[in-house]
Design a protein around this motif. Structure first.
Motif, short mmCIF file in Angstrom:
data_model
loop_
_atom_site.label_atom_id
_atom_site.label_comp_id
_atom_site.label_asym_id
_atom_site.label_seq_id
_atom_site.Cartn_x
_atom_site.Cartn_y
_atom_site.Cartn_z
N LEU A 46 -12.80 6.55 6.13
CA LEU A 46 -12.39 5.93 4.87
C LEU A 46 -11.85 6.96 3.89
CD1 LEU A 46 -13.61 3.33 5.98
CD2 LEU A 46 -14.77 3.00 3.79
N GLY A 47 -12.50 8.12 3.83
CA GLY A 47 -11.98 9.18 2.98
C GLY A 47 -10.58 9.58 3.40
N ALA A 48 -10.34 9.68 4.71
CA ALA A 48 -9.01 10.03 5.21
C ALA A 48 -7.99 8.96 4.85
CB ALA A 48 -9.06 10.24 6.73
N LEU A 49 -8.37 7.69 4.97
CA LEU A 49 -7.47 6.59 4.62
C LEU A 49 -7.07 6.66 3.15
CD1 LEU A 49 -9.12 3.59 6.52
CD2 LEU A 49 -6.86 4.56 6.97
N TYR A 50 -8.03 6.95 2.29
CA TYR A 50 -7.74 7.00 0.86
C TYR A 50 -6.91 8.25 0.50
CZ TYR A 50 -10.11 2.87 -0.85
OH TYR A 50 -10.43 1.57 -1.14
N ALA A 51 -6.85 9.21 1.39
CA ALA A 51 -6.00 10.38 1.19
C ALA A 51 -4.60 10.16 1.77
CB ALA A 51 -6.64 11.61 1.84
N GLY A 52 -4.38 8.99 2.37
CA GLY A 52 -3.08 8.69 2.95
C GLY A 52 -2.84 9.37 4.28
#
Length: 380
Positions: free
Chosen positions: A233-239
């Motif tokens: 999820l952190g990676a997703l929010y970083a694009g």
């Protein structure tokens, strides 16, 4: 076996080893030591400061009965509704969300991921409320568990409400990553439930009828899945792209397995003054934890003795006569503790490989590394 996680490395000399119960062995090796512990502690403190307001606002939005149980579970209220100093846990999962976002997208991505971090923490606490009911655990975070105070039904419903809150937080988040994040978190919840179902099934089997592969798969579903999801999820929010998201999910899963190995060791040999749970509680409940199953399948004379002891139902008078201590000694003699330490080291080595795929810059990966280090060196 509750759901949960782990540490920076391959060098698992930080796993509690032979010696006083629950005491970490001394650790050597580059990148470990007080500086890592201080960095992890600082991250966890920052995470609580960022995530707790979002988390508390979500819990306070619940109807009165559910709100009361939620606030009690998180340590913000006493059972009678009066304010409490608060012990909402270590915040490792939301810290992983924020650290992963920062590693791939910098401070702006970390700030944007706060709501996702709160959602992951809500799901984690949903599992804790349900686990405590199913496992009949009476203590969590050094206070009575919610079901012992409010009853089974209310604790289960409060857990259901926390899960719904988590998905609502993401559904209401305008960030473009919120939709894939919600889908990933929902899939993770299904995997968590599958892991819990397997755990329950294993508990019904005779000690000699459980394989180590089965318990490892169950541990990944119950513990590794949510840690992997937090990092993803952190990676997703970083694009981040699909490969980076998948690699960080793998990092969290492998670290989660290392964490569970540590957690199981602590569950047998941990100091109740630090763990907040009675000594040997997992053994008394005849849990098929990883060190126990490794010992049972070792083919040693101690494994035979352990199977005989584990096949007997728990009796309070037997426990008072030292039966739980004898079981713990049999697990250790059969190699369960040593195996858990070595396996934790191997899982952390795999985690580091996955992390290097997603974040090849060691400086950028430092936050995730420090959290992993902190988790696998834990003693409570």
């Amino acid at each position: 076996m509750a759901e949960f996680m782990t540490e920076t490395e391959e060098r698992a000399s930080g796993v509690p080893g032979p010696g006083a119960p629950g005491e970490p062995r001394e650790k050597t090796g580059e990148g470990t030591g007080p500086a890592d512990a201080q960095e992890a502690a600082a991250q966890l403190e920052r995470t609580r400061a960022l995530v707790d307001p979002e988390l508390r606002a979500a819990v306070e939005s619940l109807p009165g009965s559910m709100r009361r149980i939620g606030l009690y579970h998180f340590g913000w209220q006493q059972a009678d509704g009066s304010p409490a100093a608060g012990n909402a846990g270590k915040a490792i999962r939301p810290a992983l969300v924020l650290a992963a976002a920062a590693a791939l997208g910098g401070p702006a991505a970390r700030t944007a991921a706060v709501r996702a971090a709160a959602a992951v923490e809500l799901v984690h606490n949903f599992t804790l409320l349900h686990d405590d009911v199913m496992d009949r655990d009476t203590t969590r975070r050094h206070r009575p568990t919610a079901w012992t105070v409010f009853g089974d039904t209310d604790a289960i419903l409060a857990g259901d409400a926390l899960q719904a809150l988590a998905l609502r937080l993401l559904a209401e988040d305008p960030h473009p990553a919120s939709v894939p994040a919600a889908a990933r978190l929902a899939a993770c919840v299904v995997e968590l439930c599958e892991g819990q179902h397997t755990d329950t099934d294993l508990e019904q089997r005779a000690p000699e009828a459980v394989t180590l592969d089965e318990v490892l798969a169950m541990a990944e579903a119950k513990t590794g899945a949510l840690l992997g999801c937090a990092c993803a999820l952190g990676a997703l929010y970083a694009g981040a792209g699909e490969e980076e998201v998948a690699a960080l999910d793998g990092f969290g899963r492998q670290a989660g397995l290392a964490f569970q190995l540590i957690d199981d060791v602590i569950g047998i040999w941990g100091d109740p003054r630090h763990t907040g749970k009675p000594a040997g509680a997992d053994l008394a409940a005849r849990k098929k934890s990883l060190p126990v199953v490794a010992a049972l399948t070792s083919g040693t004379p101690a494994a035979v003795e352990l199977a005989q002891l584990y096949g007997k139902p728990y009796r309070e008078e037997a426990a008072e006569a030292g039966e739980t201590a004898r079981i713990a000694l049999a697990v250790e003699r059969a190699g369960g503790r040593d195996w858990a330490q070595a396996e934790a080291a191997d899982r952390m080595a795999r985690a580091m490989q996955e992390l290097a795929r997603a974040v090849p810059d060691p400086e950028a990966a430092g936050g995730l590394l420090a959290l992993a280090e902190f988790v696998t060196r834990r003693t409570s």
